[in-house]
Design an enzyme around this catalytic site. Structure first.
Site, mmCIF file in Angstrom:
data_model
loop_
_atom_site.group_PDB
_atom_site.id
_atom_site.type_symbol
_atom_site.label_atom_id
_atom_site.label_comp_id
_atom_site.label_asym_id
_atom_site.label_seq_id
_atom_site.Cartn_x
_atom_site.Cartn_y
_atom_site.Cartn_z
ATOM 1 N N HIS A 299 0.812 -1.216 0.000
ATOM 2 C CA HIS A 299 0.000 0.000 0.000
ATOM 3 C C HIS A 299 0.850 1.274 0.000
ATOM 4 O O HIS A 299 0.334 2.355 -0.218
ATOM 5 C CB HIS A 299 -0.968 0.003 1.188
ATOM 6 C CG HIS A 299 -0.317 0.189 2.536
ATOM 7 N ND1 HIS A 299 0.057 -0.862 3.347
ATOM 8 C CD2 HIS A 299 0.011 1.311 3.228
ATOM 9 C CE1 HIS A 299 0.560 -0.409 4.466
ATOM 10 N NE2 HIS A 299 0.552 0.914 4.425
ATOM 11 N N ASP A 332 0.386 -7.797 1.359
ATOM 12 C CA ASP A 332 0.693 -6.371 1.546
ATOM 13 C C ASP A 332 2.210 -6.143 1.558
ATOM 14 O O ASP A 332 2.757 -5.428 2.419
ATOM 15 C CB ASP A 332 0.064 -5.840 2.835
ATOM 16 C CG ASP A 332 0.096 -4.303 2.908
ATOM 17 O OD1 ASP A 332 0.201 -3.652 1.835
ATOM 18 O OD2 ASP A 332 0.050 -3.749 4.035
ATOM 19 N N SER A 415 4.783 2.574 7.806
ATOM 20 C CA SER A 415 4.493 1.371 7.022
ATOM 21 C C SER A 415 5.677 0.977 6.152
ATOM 22 O O SER A 415 6.272 1.809 5.461
ATOM 23 C CB SER A 415 3.275 1.607 6.130
ATOM 24 O OG SER A 415 2.131 1.798 6.916
#
Length: 572
Positions: A299, A332, A415
């Site tokens: 993402h 992910d 992230s």
């Protein structure tokens, strides 16, 4: 004369001639008759004779032979330049006629009588400080009247004045005269009539004054001290302020400390700036090898799409352009690569199966574009099944992660960054946080950390990264069944038909070979309870294709256990 004892001269009792100025208040002032007496060898005082030879006047020629003239005047009369007789001392001039008058009224003394001093001898012989000497000039009157001019005749009928009384003589003002004083002595002090304080009263008054002075001094000192203290407090003293400081220390830290872990890991952590046609974002990654491969979250790079731009900033400040090698939304994870960069420091990879709850961990990332941020915490839980993504509404980007839970602060921008153990080895890839408002989602909104962060185990990340680098895509382990995601009971129920309208159990697949039938409820995987279809997917994807699983299921109220080997499906 008495031997050895001086005989004091007596006051001469015979009156003498006076001028008009001497008759003030009827008191006769003694007049000196010549030089002061000088004591002889026996201690007696003798009168010295004038050195001028006396000459009798014409009026007294008849008495010259008998010495009566001598007895009347008490001294020989010297001859003056004007031919006028002057009385000894120079006070009064006497004419021949006056002499005859005086002879008629005054008694005659014995021819051999010797003149006697008018006063007692001055023991100090220092007039005017002592009593006047016997032949010293008479002291002036305090307020004298006009003295007749020299040579003026004195009236013959002037009455003789009595001799002054020595005992009642008032002290003359010149007796206290001090030639060196600034002003005349004011006279004796007199009492004003006011009350005189007693000795105890004076002492009490002195003590009160002393106490008052001490109190005033204390108050003044306190005021000054307070003012100085306030000034020093406001202005930091009278001189420059120099604060105490610790000496320089070695910069090295223990390898297992947070500072030691950060020092070793920061050179391998990078910040990614991604921009695309519709959106842009910031994330974190870490170097996998010296060829320029960098692992991050899917993402993070997803906004770039196929025509976007990814810029990598290293800890040294250098930047480089990066391209996507491969990405997988189910895990992910994504791998990007930079070219033309040398001197890269790969990150050491750990083993997530060795992690225990409570182990210390350190998270590094760029939360809110603050590159190189270091936070620390512990492993809060293991094998925490989470699903992240799905913001598009079609569930095509939903991630199923059997995650490591940590309380190390993780925020949007962390992230893709590493979660490190005490040896600075990567044990997880920070991927999601629990948002207070929107549930579990990757970088959910812009909410801050509430102590619930989730990381993809590095064992899973290593396998996926290797597949993405080698083939450009990742494989997913599968059972070969379609699950009923609307089932609300405990466990994962196998659907009655597939997503494409076919059978729910793939013919010839791992589930079909193990004996799974539509409607079966799977309750355990390898002895661990499963509560939903998402948990069954997470538990399955935590393994590699080809791994064997032990499943517990219920069918028609009966519980049975089966074994199967996981299959493989291509990722997207």
């Amino acid at each position: 004369m008495n031997e050895g004892k001086p005989t004091k001269a007596k006051w001469w009792s015979r009156p003498r001639f006076q001028g008009p100025s001497d008759q003030t208040d009827g008191a006769a002032e003694p007049s000196p008759s010549g030089p002061a007496p000088v004591p002889n060898a026996d201690g007696d005082y003798e009168l010295s004779r004038p050195t001028t030879e006396p000459v009798p006047s014409a009026g007294a020629a008849a008495l010259a032979a008998s010495g009566a003239l001598d007895a009347v005047t008490g001294a020989d009369t010297p001859v003056t330049r004007a031919g006028t007789a002057v009385a000894p001392g120079g006070d009064t001039a006497v004419t021949p006629a006056d002499t005859a008058t005086a002879l008629d009224t005054a008694p005659l003394a014995a021819p051999d009588a010797r003149p006697r001093p008018l006063h007692d001898p001055d023991p100090y012989s220092t007039p005017p400080y002592g009593e006047p000497g016997p032949w010293a000039p008479a002291p002036p009157v305090q307020h004298p009247a006009t003295t007749p001019a020299h040579g003026t005749a004195v009236p013959a009928h002037a009455a003789p004045l009595p001799a002054p009384a020595q005992a009642t003589a008032a002290p003359a003002p010149w007796q206290n005269y001090d030639p060196w004083a600034a002003a005349p002595f004011p006279g004796p002090l007199q009492h004003s009539g006011a009350a005189v304080p007693a000795k105890d009263q004076r002492r009490k008054k002195g003590r009160r004054r002393l106490l008052t002075g001490a109190l005033l001094l204390a108050l003044g000192s306190g005021g000054v001290g307070g003012a100085v203290g306030a000034h020093l407090e406001r202005n930091g003293g009278m001189s420059d302020v120099e604060l105490p400081q610790a000496a320089a220390e070695p910069s090295g830290r223990a390898p297992d400390s947070v500072a030691g872990i950060a020092a070793r890991a920061l050179p391998s952590v990078v910040t990614l700036h991604v921009s695309g046609a519709e959106e842009q974002g910031t994330g974190t990654g870490f170097v996998l090898d010296d060829r320029g491969h960098i692992l991050t979250n899917n993402h993070v790079v997803e906004p770039a799409g196929t025509g976007g731009e990814i810029t990598v900033t290293f800890h040294s400040g250098d930047t480089a352009e990066a391209t996507v090698v491969g990405r997988d939304s189910g895990y992910d994870l994504a791998v990007v690569k930079v070219t033309g960069v040398s001197g890269l420091t790969p990150m050491s990879l750990g083993n997530s199966d060795n992690v225990q709850v409570g182990d210390p961990v350190v998270a590094i990332g760029a939360p809110f574009d603050l590159a190189g941020t270091v936070t620390s915490g512990i492993i809060s839980a293991k094998e925490r099944p989470i699903t992240a993504g799905g913001e598009g509404g079609d569930a095509s980007d939903v991630s199923y992660v059997d995650a490591l839970q940590t309380d190390a602060p993780i925020n949007p921008g962390n992230s893709g960054g590493p979660l490190l153990d005490a040896r600075a080895r990567v044990v997880g890839i920070n991927s999601a946080i629990r948002s207070a408002g929107s549930g579990a989602e990757p970088d959910g909104g812009q909410a801050g950390s509430i102590g619930l962060g989730f990381a993809i185990p590095i064992n899973q990340g290593k396998r996926v990264a290797e597949e993405l680098i080698n083939t450009g895509r990742a494989t997913h382990p599968v059972i070969g069944v379609t699950l009923d995601m609307d089932y609300s009971g405990d466990g994962a129920r196998v659907g009655t038909k597939g997503s494409d309208g076919g059978p729910a159990v793939t013919a010839g697949g791992p589930g079909d070979r193990a004996g799974i039938e539509p409607g079966d409820i799977i309750t355990e995987v390898d002895g661990r309870r499963v509560h939903s279809g998402e948990e069954l997917i997470v538990k399955t994807r935590a393994h590699r294709p080809g791994d064997r699983l032990e499943l517990t299921l219920e069918r028609d109220g009966e519980e049975r256990t089966i074994s199967l080997v996981l299959g493989s499906s291509g990722g997207d």
